[in-house]
Design a protein around this motif. Structure first.
Motif, short mmCIF file in Angstrom:
data_model
loop_
_atom_site.label_atom_id
_atom_site.label_comp_id
_atom_site.label_asym_id
_atom_site.label_seq_id
_atom_site.Cartn_x
_atom_site.Cartn_y
_atom_site.Cartn_z
N TYR A 15 0.79 -1.34 -0.25
CA TYR A 15 -0.28 0.05 0.25
C TYR A 15 1.13 1.69 0.43
O TYR A 15 0.62 2.10 -0.46
N PRO A 16 1.97 1.53 0.75
CA PRO A 16 2.72 2.57 0.54
C PRO A 16 3.47 2.50 -0.86
O PRO A 16 3.52 4.29 -1.51
N MET A 17 3.54 1.92 -1.76
CA MET A 17 4.36 1.62 -3.22
C MET A 17 2.99 2.41 -3.72
O MET A 17 2.99 3.53 -4.96
N LYS A 21 2.71 6.37 -4.98
CA LYS A 21 3.23 6.44 -6.96
C LYS A 21 2.12 8.35 -6.97
O LYS A 21 2.37 8.38 -8.20
N ALA A 22 1.17 7.77 -6.88
CA ALA A 22 0.24 9.08 -6.38
C ALA A 22 0.49 10.68 -5.92
O ALA A 22 0.63 11.43 -6.60
N GLU A 23 1.89 10.72 -4.71
CA GLU A 23 2.09 11.62 -4.19
C GLU A 23 3.29 11.97 -5.63
O GLU A 23 3.47 13.02 -5.20
N ARG A 24 3.65 10.98 -6.08
CA ARG A 24 4.84 11.80 -6.71
C ARG A 24 4.41 12.56 -8.11
O ARG A 24 4.72 13.60 -8.16
N LYS A 25 2.86 12.41 -8.15
CA LYS A 25 2.38 13.57 -9.03
C LYS A 25 1.87 14.23 -8.34
O LYS A 25 0.87 14.90 -8.92
N LEU A 100 -7.02 2.33 -11.10
CA LEU A 100 -7.27 3.95 -10.23
C LEU A 100 -6.53 4.02 -10.06
O LEU A 100 -6.63 5.51 -10.12
N VAL A 101 -5.64 3.62 -9.41
CA VAL A 101 -4.60 4.72 -8.45
C VAL A 101 -3.31 5.43 -9.82
O VAL A 101 -3.59 6.32 -9.72
N GLU A 103 -4.76 5.97 -13.14
CA GLU A 103 -5.77 6.94 -13.17
C GLU A 103 -6.12 8.47 -12.35
O GLU A 103 -5.51 9.79 -12.81
N LEU A 104 -4.89 8.05 -10.85
CA LEU A 104 -5.39 9.44 -9.87
C LEU A 104 -4.02 9.93 -10.00
O LEU A 104 -3.91 11.43 -10.58
N ALA A 105 -2.92 9.32 -10.91
CA ALA A 105 -1.75 9.71 -10.53
C ALA A 105 -1.18 10.48 -12.40
O ALA A 105 -0.81 11.27 -12.20
N LYS A 106 -2.28 9.83 -12.89
CA LYS A 106 -2.13 10.69 -14.26
C LYS A 106 -3.50 12.00 -14.42
O LYS A 106 -3.03 12.50 -15.40
N GLY A 107 -3.93 12.28 -13.38
CA GLY A 107 -4.65 13.85 -12.68
C GLY A 107 -6.25 14.13 -13.16
O GLY A 107 -6.43 14.83 -13.81
#
Length: 120
Positions: A15-17, A21-25, A100-101, A103-107
């Motif tokens: 989960y932290p990975m 991934k999301a936080e980097r974006k 889903l993550v 898609e989140l990371a892609k904005g």
């Protein structure tokens, strides 16, 4: 065999990975938790508790209290595989969260990520 390895991984390590991934974006932990809660039916408190437990990633999905029926609307590819075509139900649930993550990371907007069946 690869599936079994993924299923046996610690939720507290995987989960932290996803969060990273999301936080980097520029996305937030709250957004990742919202997606995860929407998909699985777990509360944010339960997810936080699992981060301090030995729960496996497979069991996280096997024991999900209320898998969202609208998750079947999730389409697209993760790691070159179409999520809607994954035959193993447990691996499909895992890949739904990955998608889903992604898609989140892609904005993508949250209201587009959290799919809803259109009213009949």
């Amino acid at each position: 065999m690869v599936d079994e390895k993924v299923f046996g991984m610690s939720f507290a390590k995987v989960y932290p990975m996803l969060l990273a991934k999301a936080e980097r974006k520029g996305r937030t932990k709250d957004e990742v938790n919202e997606i995860t809660c929407w998909l699985t039916g777990y509360s944010r408190e339960a997810i936080d508790g699992f981060l301090c437990s030995d729960l496996t990633y497979g069991d996280f999905f096997r024991q999900a209290p209320a898998l969202n029926p609208d998750r079947k609307l999730i389409r697209g590819t993760v790691c070159g595989v179409r999520v809607e075509n994954i035959e193993d139900p447990l691996m499909q649930e895992i890949r739904y969260l990955d998608k889903l993550v992604d898609e989140l990371a892609k904005g993508k907007k949250m209201e587009d990520i959290l799919r809803k069946q259109s009213p009949q």
